[in-house]
Design an enzyme around this catalytic site. Structure first.
Site, PDB file in Angstrom:
ATOM      1  N   GLY A 140       0.434  -0.963   0.021  1.00  0.00           N
ATOM      2  CA  GLY A 140      -0.150  -0.167   0.330  1.00  0.00           C
ATOM      3  C   GLY A 140       0.711   0.692   0.011  1.00  0.00           C
ATOM      4  O   GLY A 140       2.794   0.888  -0.091  1.00  0.00           O
ATOM      5  N   ASN A 141       0.128   2.430   0.302  1.00  0.00           N
ATOM      6  CA  ASN A 141       1.040   3.931   0.064  1.00  0.00           C
ATOM      7  C   ASN A 141       0.032   4.804   1.137  1.00  0.00           C
ATOM      8  O   ASN A 141      -1.311   4.354   1.670  1.00  0.00           O
ATOM      9  CB  ASN A 141       0.992   4.432  -0.869  1.00  0.00           C
ATOM     10  N   ARG A 142       0.641   5.514   1.723  1.00  0.00           N
ATOM     11  CA  ARG A 142       0.606   6.748   2.377  1.00  0.00           C
ATOM     12  C   ARG A 142      -0.687   7.735   2.278  1.00  0.00           C
ATOM     13  O   ARG A 142      -0.881   9.506   2.423  1.00  0.00           O
ATOM     14  CB  ARG A 142       1.790   6.955   3.423  1.00  0.00           C
TER      15      ARG A 142
END
Ligand code: CTP
Ligand code: CA
Length: 239
Positions: free
Chosen positions: A33-35
């Site tokens: 995932g990412n932020r």
């Protein structure tokens, strides 16, 4: 030149906004995932609705809850880049504008393990092989070019840190060319921008055609809240 603060109406128009990050599964319990917080995309959806548009918000994984209870915003949730692509294609048919604020994973695990990946006693560590996700924005621009169908206004986003000899504005100009979208919003990240605040600095770059439609030959810059920045983008989407 048009008044930069004037808010043109999006009354009767349909706008697709994507927000948040994608999540790419590795096994039933793990993902890449990412932020992305989703805040910028939510602000864009709210500003477009405030300008009178019917908004289809396609939201990935977000920190905050998407806006609820707004009569002109419908919310659809997705997880993977492929689900996002399917939703964007479906929603974009007949839409007047697409605003791609989502942080799409460039890669996904090439193999999905049906069962949870376990440690083994042979001392071997697993290797995760990645494969490219589709470029949703570039594919849609290409589809519009070849078929003549698709949103008249397609807006991309780019978060660039720059660094070394790379000027963020130059990287963004190259990205605008490469993606072929009408507007590209550069988010300058890092430097003296304060984390945890609802503040942002954006530069709106326009393709040659969009420049003449807008009557603006230089990128328009804005520093302020994400809501204000969203207003600047929506104003240019409406013209
Ligand atoms: N985007 C997309 N599909 C992808 C990756 C990105 O539609 N697979 C969209 C994003 O939503 C954004 C724009 O393309 O609007 C630019 O994303 P960005 O990650 O900055 O560009 P990339 O082409 O992926 O380049 P980079 O290698 O710098 O990540
Ligand atoms: Ca990327």
């Amino acid at each position: 030149a048009p008044d930069a603060d004037a808010q043109p109406s999006l009354q009767g128009r349909t706008v697709v906004v994507t927000a948040g990050g994608t999540r790419e599964p590795l096994d039933p319990v793990r993902y890449l995932g990412n932020r992305s917080s989703g805040k910028q995309g939510f602000a864009l959806a709210e500003q477009a609705a405030a300008a009178g548009a019917q908004v289809h918000l396609v939201a990935g994984i977000t920190e905050a809850e998407p806006p609820t209870g707004h009569a002109r915003i419908s919310v659809e949730r997705i997880e993977t880049a492929e689900e996002l692509q399917e939703a964007v294609r479906r929603r974009s048919a007949g839409a007047d504008a697409l605003i791609m604020a989502a942080a799409v994973a460039d890669f996904r695990p090439a193999d999905y393990a049906q069962a949870k990946i376990k440690k083994t006693d042979d001392g071997q560590n697993p290797v995760i092989t990645l494969e490219r996700n589709p470029d949703i924005l570039a594919d849609l621009v290409e589809h519009r070019r070849s078929s003549g169908e698709g949103p008249p206004v397609i807006v991309g986003f780019a978060a660039e840190t720059g660094g070394g000899d790379d000027d963020p504005m130059k990287l963004a100009q190259q990205k605008l060319q490469r993606k072929g979208c009408d507007l590209l919003v550069l988010n300058q990240v890092g430097e003296n921008l304060v984390f945890g605040r609802d503040e942002t600095e954006i530069h709106v770059l326009a393709s040659a055609a969009a420049q003449s439609a807008l009557g603006e030959s230089e990128p328009v810059s804005w520093r302020g809240t994400k809501a204000e920045a969203a207003g600047v983008v929506v104003a240019r989407t409406a013209q």
